[in-house]
Scaffold this motif. Structure first.
Motif, mmCIF file in Angstrom:
data_model
loop_
_atom_site.group_PDB
_atom_site.id
_atom_site.type_symbol
_atom_site.label_atom_id
_atom_site.label_comp_id
_atom_site.label_asym_id
_atom_site.label_seq_id
_atom_site.Cartn_x
_atom_site.Cartn_y
_atom_site.Cartn_z
ATOM 1 N N TYR A 58 5.852 -40.330 15.510
ATOM 2 C CA TYR A 58 4.764 -41.193 15.949
ATOM 3 C C TYR A 58 3.449 -40.799 15.265
ATOM 4 O O TYR A 58 2.712 -41.653 14.775
ATOM 5 N N CYS A 59 3.171 -39.499 15.231
ATOM 6 C CA CYS A 59 1.926 -39.028 14.606
ATOM 7 C C CYS A 59 1.894 -39.363 13.119
ATOM 8 O O CYS A 59 0.848 -39.752 12.597
ATOM 9 N N GLN A 60 3.028 -39.227 12.447
ATOM 10 C CA GLN A 60 3.081 -39.584 11.034
ATOM 11 C C GLN A 60 2.829 -41.073 10.830
ATOM 12 O O GLN A 60 2.063 -41.475 9.958
ATOM 13 N N ALA A 61 3.479 -41.899 11.644
ATOM 14 C CA ALA A 61 3.323 -43.355 11.508
ATOM 15 C C ALA A 61 1.899 -43.785 11.806
ATOM 16 O O ALA A 61 1.325 -44.611 11.085
ATOM 17 N N VAL A 62 1.305 -43.220 12.848
ATOM 18 C CA VAL A 62 -0.072 -43.582 13.197
ATOM 19 C C VAL A 62 -1.038 -43.058 12.138
ATOM 20 O O VAL A 62 -2.006 -43.740 11.784
ATOM 21 N N GLY A 63 -0.772 -41.872 11.598
ATOM 22 C CA GLY A 63 -1.618 -41.336 10.538
ATOM 23 C C GLY A 63 -1.632 -42.237 9.312
ATOM 24 O O GLY A 63 -2.693 -42.524 8.751
ATOM 25 N N LYS A 64 -0.458 -42.729 8.916
ATOM 26 C CA LYS A 64 -0.377 -43.656 7.787
ATOM 27 C C LYS A 64 -1.101 -44.956 8.117
ATOM 28 O O LYS A 64 -1.791 -45.529 7.282
ATOM 29 N N ARG A 65 -0.943 -45.411 9.348
ATOM 30 C CA ARG A 65 -1.555 -46.664 9.774
ATOM 31 C C ARG A 65 -3.079 -46.555 9.758
ATOM 32 O O ARG A 65 -3.781 -47.477 9.348
ATOM 33 N N LEU A 66 -3.603 -45.433 10.211
ATOM 34 C CA LEU A 66 -5.050 -45.252 10.252
ATOM 35 C C LEU A 66 -5.651 -45.086 8.853
ATOM 36 O O LEU A 66 -6.813 -45.416 8.639
ATOM 37 N N MET A 67 -4.854 -44.578 7.916
ATOM 38 C CA MET A 67 -5.330 -44.479 6.529
ATOM 39 C C MET A 67 -5.562 -45.864 5.940
ATOM 40 O O MET A 67 -6.472 -46.057 5.144
ATOM 41 N N ARG A 68 -4.727 -46.833 6.345
ATOM 42 C CA ARG A 68 -4.864 -48.199 5.848
ATOM 43 C C ARG A 68 -5.793 -49.022 6.728
ATOM 44 O O ARG A 68 -6.059 -50.174 6.430
ATOM 45 N N SER A 69 -6.232 -48.479 7.832
ATOM 46 C CA SER A 69 -7.081 -49.162 8.803
ATOM 47 C C SER A 69 -6.222 -49.927 9.809
ATOM 48 O O SER A 69 -5.095 -50.324 9.525
ATOM 49 N N LEU A 70 -6.783 -50.109 10.965
ATOM 50 C CA LEU A 70 -6.088 -50.876 11.996
ATOM 51 C C LEU A 70 -6.068 -52.350 11.621
ATOM 52 O O LEU A 70 -6.952 -52.829 10.912
#
Length: 138
Positions: A58-70
């Motif tokens: 989950y942390c990895q997926a959210v980290g990638k998501r936040l790098m691209r912006s919500l």
């Protein structure tokens, strides 16, 4: 229609333990390839460690998501304003005689990050947080 003459057919669906679903998630993730063979066997034999695994994924997926912006979306609003914004609701403006008061009813869209996808991310974090004991992930 007579229900007493009809026979009811009971169907059963094979149950899959939740542990197996999490292991399938592990196999499908990139994290599985980064783990050593001993760590893989240890995770498969210790279902208690699966919550840590899910938290890492989950942390990895959210980290990638936040790098691209919500993700962003639009929400439609209706409001009586002093100026024109978006589309004019002529029926309500005329019926309530808003022009005489220097006002006008408008429909317009606002850009927001409050989207269903972002709400799911937020809800998953709140569901996962109470189950973690690892302070590094928190």
């Amino acid at each position: 229609m007579n229900l007493s003459n009809q026979s009811t057919v009971k169907t059963t669906v094979a149950t899959v333990p939740i542990r197996n679903i999490w292991l399938l998630l592990l196999y499908a993730s990139d994290l599985y390839q980064t783990l050593g063979k001993q760590q893989r066997v240890q995770l498969e034999n210790n279902p208690e460690d699966l919550i840590k695994l899910v938290a890492k994924l989950y942390c990895q997926a959210v980290g990638k998501r936040l790098m691209r912006s919500l993700s962003c979306g639009y929400q439609q609003h209706t409001q009586v304003l002093n100026r024109v914004r978006g589309k004019i609701d002529m029926l309500v403006t005329t019926r309530q005689q808003l022009l005489e008061k220097g006002r006008i009813k408008c429909y317009f869209d606002n850009l927001t990050i409050d989207t269903p996808k972002n709400r799911y991310i937020h809800a998953a974090a709140h569901a996962l947080l109470p189950q973690l004991q690892d302070k590094i992930l928190i």
